[in-house]
Design a protein around this motif. Structure first.
Motif, mmCIF file in Angstrom:
data_model
loop_
_atom_site.group_PDB
_atom_site.id
_atom_site.type_symbol
_atom_site.label_atom_id
_atom_site.label_comp_id
_atom_site.label_asym_id
_atom_site.label_seq_id
_atom_site.Cartn_x
_atom_site.Cartn_y
_atom_site.Cartn_z
ATOM 1 N N LYS A 195 77.874 -15.510 162.014
ATOM 2 C CA LYS A 195 78.388 -16.566 161.130
ATOM 3 C C LYS A 195 79.432 -17.436 161.840
ATOM 4 N N THR A 196 80.373 -16.780 162.529
ATOM 5 C CA THR A 196 81.429 -17.533 163.217
ATOM 6 C C THR A 196 80.841 -18.438 164.295
ATOM 7 N N TYR A 200 81.449 -22.471 164.415
ATOM 8 C CA TYR A 200 82.047 -23.131 165.573
ATOM 9 C C TYR A 200 81.079 -24.159 166.185
ATOM 10 N N THR A 215 91.595 -25.548 160.483
ATOM 11 C CA THR A 215 90.985 -24.265 160.140
ATOM 12 C C THR A 215 92.045 -23.262 159.723
ATOM 13 N N GLU A 217 91.896 -19.029 159.776
ATOM 14 C CA GLU A 217 91.010 -17.962 160.210
ATOM 15 C C GLU A 217 91.752 -16.623 160.261
ATOM 16 N N GLU A 221 89.364 -16.832 166.556
ATOM 17 C CA GLU A 221 88.574 -16.129 167.567
ATOM 18 C C GLU A 221 88.396 -16.943 168.843
ATOM 19 N N GLY A 258 87.951 -19.289 157.124
ATOM 20 C CA GLY A 258 87.256 -18.200 157.809
ATOM 21 C C GLY A 258 86.433 -17.311 156.903
ATOM 22 N N GLU A 259 86.961 -17.000 155.717
ATOM 23 C CA GLU A 259 86.221 -16.137 154.796
ATOM 24 C C GLU A 259 86.765 -16.326 153.394
ATOM 25 N N THR A 282 82.599 -18.826 154.864
ATOM 26 C CA THR A 282 81.643 -17.712 154.885
ATOM 27 C C THR A 282 81.833 -16.840 153.656
#
Length: 436
Positions: A195-196, A200, A215, A217, A221, A258-259, A282
């Protein structure tokens, strides 16, 4: 089990050029990696650790596992999503390596009964340039000592949309949707499904000096130039919801969350999508239709979900066949009938079912660590939320109702995408069955 606060202290390991070159020449698979570690065991612990890090990076391992057992420690690495045993280390060596990792990661050396998270960086010469690879480390108490897992975040793995392995129709859809001025795009799938990487790839495609991308996150990452990236610090009160509130006040054009884990985050994200922002995020669901039900289960109202959501993507990663040792065979009649039945309603310009079908079988060689597979590719399921789908979502439908409508409108499932890659000789039916 309570976790220690994430440390902001980060150490650094610089791999000498001669070590990097030696590993590059001599470590090409897991057996040769084991041989290289074995030959270094008489050296001091820093040298052994350098070999383990450099070998894992050269083999493109996504994770490095140190697992203590009764009188030894097992080293394993994850290659193409599958864990492989490398070597059993002497108990004393394993403990020294664990201490070395904890010291570099800025966590407490004397704490062994609680989980801890940390990070450090590796500087390694590759192809004539120094590459910085961040390591995310976590410890967990176990029966015989601390289990340590290190996630490698290699910036070379940042890829473009064109490199995701998308069919032409999906690639065109992605490019259209990520350039819309507002709305939300959600990527779903289990942990480790890529997903990441997809998000990206979206950011790399659309970043431009004329737009502001921000962003939030957990953690950041990969670092992208030209983008404002922030990281969750829950111990300081900076979680996804609070961070998202602050980001909206920063005049962004595009926001990446991020989530989505709770009502506050989904509510603010949808409001941002409704008020002129393009939002990427996500969710953990099994398929694309399940994302709508997941948003509702978090407490959000369909009246917000429907107009704010542009597209939902479900994805998995499957291993690609090793081209060095693959064997081409005719597909058995029973299997071919099953595949044809699954793909009978698909109408795409870049896909057709061959009259004389063949598929590839994994054999195994030194280049693929005798697995028959090398590298991974994504398989995708795309749910587009048009006016008709919006009307359905407003009625709080079940997942099965959304899936039925999406299939009627031409949605190709994750499994169907995988079967198409089987016919294209990119992977095997066993891999598709494993993940879908």
């Amino acid at each position: 089990m309570p976790q220690e606060q994430r440390s902001s202290v980060a150490g650094e390991v610089a791999i000498p050029r001669e070590v990097s070159e030696d590993i590059r020449r001599n470590v090409t698979n897991v057996p040769s990696f084991k041989e290289k570690i074995t030959s270094s065991l008489e050296k001091d612990i820093s040298k052994i650790f350098e070999v383990i890090l450099a070998g894992s990076i050269m083999l493109e391992a996504s994770d490095i596992h140190f697992e203590p057992e009764e009188d030894s420690g097992k080293l394993r690495i994850r290659l193409d999503g599958v864990l492989q045993d490398v070597i059993f280390l002497d108990e004393k060596i394993n403990k020294k390596i664990a201490s070395r990792i904890k010291l570099l990661s800025g966590v407490k050396l004397n704490v062994e009964d609680r989980a801890q998270d940390g990070r450090f960086s590796i500087i390694i010469p590759i192809a004539g340039e120094d590459v910085e690879i961040e390591i995310r480390m976590s410890t967990l108490p176990s029966e015989y000592g601390e289990t340590i897992v290190m996630r490698t975040l290699d910036p070379r793995k940042l890829i473009t949309l064109e490199e995701l392995g998308l069919r032409e129709k999906i690639l065109k859809t992605f490019k259209n949707e990520i350039t819309r001025p507002n709305g939300m795009i959600v990527v779903t799938g289990p942990t480790g499904s890529g997903k990441t990487t997809t998000l990206y790839a979206f950011l790399k495609t659309i970043r431009d000096p004329s737009i502001k991308i921000v962003t939030i996150e957990d953690p950041v990452e990969y670092h992208l130039s030209g983008i404002s990236q922030t990281e969750v610090h829950e111990e300081k009160g900076y979680d996804f919801a609070n961070g998202l509130r602050a980001i909206v006040r920063q005049d962004p054009d595009v926001i990446l969350v991020g989530e989505i884990r709770d009502y506050e985050t989904i509510h603010i994200a949808l409001q941002a999508a409704l008020t002129g922002h393009l939002v990427f995020s996500t969710l953990h669901t099994n398929d694309a239709p399940g994302a709508v039900a997941r948003m509702q289960s978090l407490g959000e109202d369909p009246i917000n979900i429907s107009p704010a959501t542009n597209m939902v993507i479900a994805q998995r990663l499957i291993r690609k066949i090793c081209k060095n040792c693959a064997k081409t065979e005719e597909i058995p009649e029973e299997l071919f009938s099953e595949i044809k039945e699954s793909l009978k309603d698909i109408e795409e310009d870049d896909f057709f079912i061959p009259e004389s079908p063949e598929h590839v079988r994994p054999i195994g060689c030194r280049q693929c660590n005798y697995t028959g597979y090398k590298g991974r590719v994504g398989i995708f399921e795309i749910l587009l939320v048009d006016e008709e789908m919006q009307e359905l979502i407003l009625q709080s439908p079940s997942i099965s109702e959304i899936r039925k409508k999406a299939l009627e409108k031409g949605m190709i499932t994750v499994r169907q995408d995988g079967l198409m890659k089987v016919l294209n000789k990119e992977t095997t039916i066993e891999e598709v069955n494993r993940v879908s």
